[in-house]
Design a protein around this motif. Structure first.
Motif, PDB file in Angstrom:
ATOM      1  N   VAL A 394       0.836  -1.207   0.000  1.00 35.66           N
ATOM      2  CA  VAL A 394       0.000   0.000   0.000  1.00 35.66           C
ATOM      3  C   VAL A 394       0.871   1.257   0.000  1.00 35.66           C
ATOM      4  O   VAL A 394       0.404   2.347   0.313  1.00 35.66           O
ATOM      5  N   GLY A 395       2.125   1.091  -0.370  1.00 33.24           N
ATOM      6  CA  GLY A 395       3.025   2.218  -0.554  1.00 33.24           C
ATOM      7  C   GLY A 395       3.326   2.393  -2.020  1.00 33.24           C
ATOM      8  O   GLY A 395       2.464   2.720  -2.836  1.00 33.24           O
ATOM      9  N   GLY A 396       4.569   2.115  -2.377  1.00 34.81           N
ATOM     10  CA  GLY A 396       4.994   2.319  -3.754  1.00 34.81           C
ATOM     11  C   GLY A 396       4.345   1.406  -4.762  1.00 34.81           C
ATOM     12  O   GLY A 396       4.238   1.757  -5.945  1.00 34.81           O
ATOM     13  N   LEU A 397       3.869   0.237  -4.334  1.00 34.90           N
ATOM     14  CA  LEU A 397       3.354  -0.733  -5.288  1.00 34.90           C
ATOM     15  C   LEU A 397       2.080  -0.256  -5.988  1.00 34.90           C
ATOM     16  O   LEU A 397       1.846  -0.591  -7.151  1.00 34.90           O
ATOM     17  N   ILE A 398       1.229   0.510  -5.298  1.00 39.40           N
ATOM     18  CA  ILE A 398      -0.010   0.990  -5.937  1.00 39.40           C
ATOM     19  C   ILE A 398       0.029   2.491  -6.190  1.00 39.40           C
ATOM     20  O   ILE A 398      -0.978   3.086  -6.568  1.00 39.40           O
ATOM     21  N   ASN A 399       1.194   3.108  -6.033  1.00 35.05           N
ATOM     22  CA  ASN A 399       1.304   4.555  -6.186  1.00 35.05           C
ATOM     23  C   ASN A 399       0.973   5.020  -7.602  1.00 35.05           C
ATOM     24  O   ASN A 399       0.497   6.144  -7.808  1.00 35.05           O
ATOM     25  N   ALA A 400       1.227   4.166  -8.593  1.00 35.07           N
ATOM     26  CA  ALA A 400       0.913   4.548  -9.977  1.00 35.07           C
ATOM     27  C   ALA A 400      -0.575   4.785 -10.175  1.00 35.07           C
ATOM     28  O   ALA A 400      -0.981   5.571 -11.040  1.00 35.07           O
ATOM     29  N   LEU A 401      -1.409   4.134  -9.377  1.00 32.53           N
ATOM     30  CA  LEU A 401      -2.855   4.349  -9.463  1.00 32.53           C
ATOM     31  C   LEU A 401      -3.230   5.749  -8.986  1.00 32.53           C
ATOM     32  O   LEU A 401      -4.258   6.291  -9.388  1.00 32.53           O
ATOM     33  N   ASP A 402      -2.404   6.349  -8.146  1.00 26.44           N
ATOM     34  CA  ASP A 402      -2.646   7.707  -7.662  1.00 26.44           C
ATOM     35  C   ASP A 402      -2.261   8.753  -8.703  1.00 26.44           C
ATOM     36  O   ASP A 402      -2.995   9.712  -8.918  1.00 26.44           O
ATOM     37  N   ILE A 403      -1.122   8.577  -9.330  1.00 33.17           N
ATOM     38  CA  ILE A 403      -0.585   9.632 -10.194  1.00 33.17           C
ATOM     39  C   ILE A 403      -1.100   9.555 -11.629  1.00 33.17           C
ATOM     40  O   ILE A 403      -1.068  10.551 -12.349  1.00 33.17           O
ATOM     41  N   ALA A 404      -1.567   8.378 -12.054  1.00 36.39           N
ATOM     42  CA  ALA A 404      -2.048   8.233 -13.434  1.00 36.39           C
ATOM     43  C   ALA A 404      -3.040   7.087 -13.522  1.00 36.39           C
ATOM     44  O   ALA A 404      -2.749   6.044 -14.114  1.00 36.39           O
ATOM     45  N   PRO A 405      -4.239   7.257 -12.966  1.00 40.95           N
ATOM     46  CA  PRO A 405      -5.213   6.152 -12.998  1.00 40.95           C
ATOM     47  C   PRO A 405      -5.599   5.716 -14.401  1.00 40.95           C
ATOM     48  O   PRO A 405      -5.912   4.550 -14.625  1.00 40.95           O
ATOM     49  N   ARG A 406      -5.579   6.641 -15.344  1.00 40.11           N
ATOM     50  CA  ARG A 406      -5.966   6.292 -16.714  1.00 40.11           C
ATOM     51  C   ARG A 406      -4.962   5.348 -17.375  1.00 40.11           C
ATOM     52  O   ARG A 406      -5.310   4.594 -18.272  1.00 40.11           O
ATOM     53  N   TYR A 407      -3.710   5.439 -16.944  1.00 39.71           N
ATOM     54  CA  TYR A 407      -2.660   4.631 -17.549  1.00 39.71           C
ATOM     55  C   TYR A 407      -2.101   3.616 -16.551  1.00 39.71           C
ATOM     56  O   TYR A 407      -0.979   3.154 -16.690  1.00 39.71           O
ATOM     57  N   TYR A 408      -2.913   3.261 -15.562  1.00 39.47           N
ATOM     58  CA  TYR A 408      -2.406   2.415 -14.489  1.00 39.47           C
ATOM     59  C   TYR A 408      -1.959   1.042 -14.987  1.00 39.47           C
ATOM     60  O   TYR A 408      -0.904   0.543 -14.590  1.00 39.47           O
ATOM     61  N   GLY A 409      -2.753   0.432 -15.867  1.00 38.37           N
ATOM     62  CA  GLY A 409      -2.383  -0.881 -16.367  1.00 38.37           C
ATOM     63  C   GLY A 409      -1.029  -0.859 -17.053  1.00 38.37           C
ATOM     64  O   GLY A 409      -0.184  -1.730 -16.828  1.00 38.37           O
ATOM     65  N   PHE A 410      -0.812   0.149 -17.895  1.00 32.52           N
ATOM     66  CA  PHE A 410       0.456   0.250 -18.607  1.00 32.52           C
ATOM     67  C   PHE A 410       1.604   0.535 -17.653  1.00 32.52           C
ATOM     68  O   PHE A 410       2.665  -0.099 -17.732  1.00 32.52           O
ATOM     69  N   LEU A 411       1.417   1.498 -16.725  1.00 31.14           N
ATOM     70  CA  LEU A 411       2.489   1.848 -15.798  1.00 31.14           C
ATOM     71  C   LEU A 411       2.829   0.693 -14.861  1.00 31.14           C
ATOM     72  O   LEU A 411       4.002   0.467 -14.529  1.00 31.14           O
ATOM     73  N   ARG A 412       1.816  -0.034 -14.404  1.00 30.04           N
ATOM     74  CA  ARG A 412       2.098  -1.187 -13.556  1.00 30.04           C
ATOM     75  C   ARG A 412       2.860  -2.242 -14.340  1.00 30.04           C
ATOM     76  O   ARG A 412       3.743  -2.925 -13.810  1.00 30.04           O
ATOM     77  N   GLY A 413       2.534  -2.375 -15.631  1.00 30.91           N
ATOM     78  CA  GLY A 413       3.281  -3.312 -16.456  1.00 30.91           C
ATOM     79  C   GLY A 413       4.738  -2.919 -16.578  1.00 30.91           C
ATOM     80  O   GLY A 413       5.641  -3.753 -16.468  1.00 30.91           O
ATOM     81  N   VAL A 414       4.983  -1.627 -16.781  1.00 32.28           N
ATOM     82  CA  VAL A 414       6.361  -1.140 -16.906  1.00 32.28           C
ATOM     83  C   VAL A 414       7.127  -1.292 -15.599  1.00 32.28           C
ATOM     84  O   VAL A 414       8.262  -1.776 -15.575  1.00 32.28           O
ATOM     85  N   THR A 415       6.515  -0.866 -14.499  1.00 32.78           N
ATOM     86  CA  THR A 415       7.218  -0.937 -13.215  1.00 32.78           C
ATOM     87  C   THR A 415       7.445  -2.379 -12.782  1.00 32.78           C
ATOM     88  O   THR A 415       8.500  -2.706 -12.212  1.00 32.78           O
ATOM     89  N   MET A 416       6.493  -3.273 -13.050  1.00 35.48           N
ATOM     90  CA  MET A 416       6.697  -4.673 -12.709  1.00 35.48           C
ATOM     91  C   MET A 416       7.717  -5.327 -13.631  1.00 35.48           C
ATOM     92  O   MET A 416       8.435  -6.248 -13.223  1.00 35.48           O
ATOM     93  N   ASP A 470      -0.051  16.066 -14.528  1.00 33.22           N
ATOM     94  CA  ASP A 470      -0.632  16.857 -15.607  1.00 33.22           C
ATOM     95  C   ASP A 470      -0.828  16.032 -16.878  1.00 33.22           C
ATOM     96  O   ASP A 470      -1.848  16.155 -17.570  1.00 33.22           O
ATOM     97  N   TRP A 471       0.150  15.171 -17.191  1.00 35.47           N
ATOM     98  CA  TRP A 471       0.067  14.393 -18.421  1.00 35.47           C
ATOM     99  C   TRP A 471      -0.984  13.282 -18.346  1.00 35.47           C
ATOM    100  O   TRP A 471      -1.292  12.640 -19.354  1.00 35.47           O
TER     101      TRP A 471
END
Length: 480
Positions: A394-416, A470-471
């Motif tokens: 509940v820290g860095g692992l789901i942080n991408a959902l906070d900063i870019a929910p629209r691109y969460y699937g892609f960002l989680r794929g990249v970070t993983m 912003d992006w």
């Protein structure tokens, strides 16, 4: 409430802050929590199939062979009928143990991108089935040689990477912001429970039925899970036949600013320039590096340091997982409690739990190097290490959902993907170190992991954000 102009403007800028209270809709007895539990068991099956080899390999390998002899397929055996054993050197063992990560590297980015645009039901269900098939094939592959085991594990890694990458897009449609901690922690805790259960029972199965039965049982279990997934999962709350109108309205209204489709192109340049994205990626890299070491090499560590038999090894290897499983769920509840009660800001919550999840394991793992620690001290610190890792979920692992929910699937794929590079490197490096320096090998392994964790944590604390970037705003999507 949400239709007022000022509230709408605030929601557009800070979508986490103004949500309906979760208490107004069904909680535990709801479809979103049912989905979390379903994913929990899917992840449990994936984790069990992944982790079982780290214990069974103790029985599969008849002796430590540092001469480079890779395999004796029909040669030395502990029991010709149930426990065939092979002369695989520590180097070969390290490659076999890390092989699944080589395959898991491949699907994360493409599947993370596609899962945000296409249905994930077929992706997860078929990938879970294929992973189970490769589990069933592993004993036969081992009899033919280590090369086929490596190929089998690589292909299984591709299937499991698909499951892990595709599920991230589910929470974009199903998880209200004030419940993200508990929903994701329940689903992700399946990975921990799977490791715990497989360590708990694999030793007994190896001893009573032979190590091949571990792979057969887990393969059959995974096939059943894939069938249940096809029957029970629905892509969107609006399509679910059993969801209540109240729950459906609650989910849709709480995610109104986040779940609309993006444009045809990803803002790749903006992502690459985003320091918060890099902070998340490095923290995930450190997390996966460290957790993979203990997940993969804990049985080897216990066998080397405490000289326990296979049954005791399984029990002791699984014990930390039980406490970690409980802690992971509690951590999700804590994070949502802090956010809903406005005790801490969302950014403070993410940084706090990331710090706990990366720094505490460093302290506890270095404590294992203390001379004269003994049996109880070693087991205690292994439990504390496993517990502290769970805070990162509940820290860095789901942080991408906070900063870019629209691109969460892609960002989680990249970070993983970056994290799985850490998995691949850590297990391979550990195998190399263990084969060359028996006396101080664990010192080198733990100190290297500590340096990676601390460095990544510093970067995260400096550059992490929790507001939508912003992006990733609606304006960006309408322009593409």
């Amino acid at each position: 409430m949400w239709m007022e102009t000022n509230a709408a403007k605030q929601e557009e800028r800070y979508p986490m802050e103004n949500q309906h209270s979760p208490g107004k809709v069904p909680g535990l007895c709801s479809c979103r929590y049912g989905l979390s539990v379903l994913l929990h068991f899917i992840n449990l099956g994936v984790s069990a199939q992944r982790a079982c080899l780290s214990l069974t390999i103790v029985t599969m390998v008849n002796r430590t062979d540092t001469s480079g002899v890779s395999n004796i397929s029909a040669g030395q055996k502990l029991d010709d009928t149930k426990n065939p054993a092979y002369n695989w050197s520590p180097d070969i063992q390290g490659i076999i143990l890390s092989a699944i990560s080589y395959g898991a590297l491949i699907p994360h980015v493409p599947v993370g991108y596609l899962s945000g645009r296409f249905p994930v039901k077929m992706l997860i269900g078929s990938a879970m089935f294929l992973s189970s098939v490769f589990s069933l094939l592993t004993p036969g592959a081992a009899h033919l040689g280590p090369a086929l085991v490596i190929v089998c594990r690589v292909l299984q890694g591709i299937a499991q990477g698909t499951v892990m990458a595709a599920q991230n897009a589910i929470w974009v449609k199903w998880a209200p912001p004030l419940e993200r901690g508990r929903l994701t922690s329940v689903s992700y805790s399946g990975f921990t429970l799977g490791s715990f259960l497989v360590m708990l029972v694999s030793g007994f199965i190896c001893d009573l039925l032979g190590w091949p039965m571990v792979f057969y049982i887990l393969g059959a279990f995974g096939c059943v899970l894939s069938l249940l997934w096809f029957i029970l999962f629905y892509e969107d709350p609006k399509d679910h036949p059993w969801i209540s109108i109240r729950e459906k309205e609650y989910i849709n209204s709480s995610l109104a600013q986040q779940v609309s489709a993006c444009g045809r192109r990803l803002p790749i340049k903006a992502m690459l320039k985003s320091l918060p994205v890099w902070a998340i990626a490095l923290s995930v890299f450190a997390f996966v590096w460290s957790t993979s070491l203990f997940a993969v090499y804990m049985p080897t560590y216990l066998s080397t340091m405490l000289h326990v038999n296979v049954r005791e090894n399984g029990l002791l290897s699984g014990l930390p997982g039980l406490f970690a499983y409980i802690c992971g769920i509690v951590a999700g509840e804590m994070a949502d409690f802090f956010q809903s009660r406005k005790i801490f800001s969302l950014l403070t919550i993410r940084k706090l739990f990331t710090t706990l999840g990366l720094l505490l394991p460093v302290i506890f793992s270095l404590s294992l190097l203390a001379p004269g620690l003994g049996f109880h001290g070693t087991v205690t610190f292994l439990v504390l290490i496993s517990i502290s890792f769970r805070f990162f979920i509940v820290g860095g692992l789901i942080n991408a959902l906070d900063i870019a929910p629209r691109y969460y699937g892609f960002l989680r794929g990249v970070t993983m993907l970056i994290g799985l590079v850490g998995y691949m490197m850590s297990t391979t490096v550990a195998g190399q170190v263990l084969s060359q320096s028996a006396e101080f090998s664990w010192h080198v392994i733990f100190l290297l992991a500590a340096g990676i964790n601390v460095t990544s944590l510093i970067v995260y604390l400096v550059f992490a954000k929790a507001e939508v970037q912003d992006w990733a705003q609606q304006a960006q999507c309408t322009q593409l």
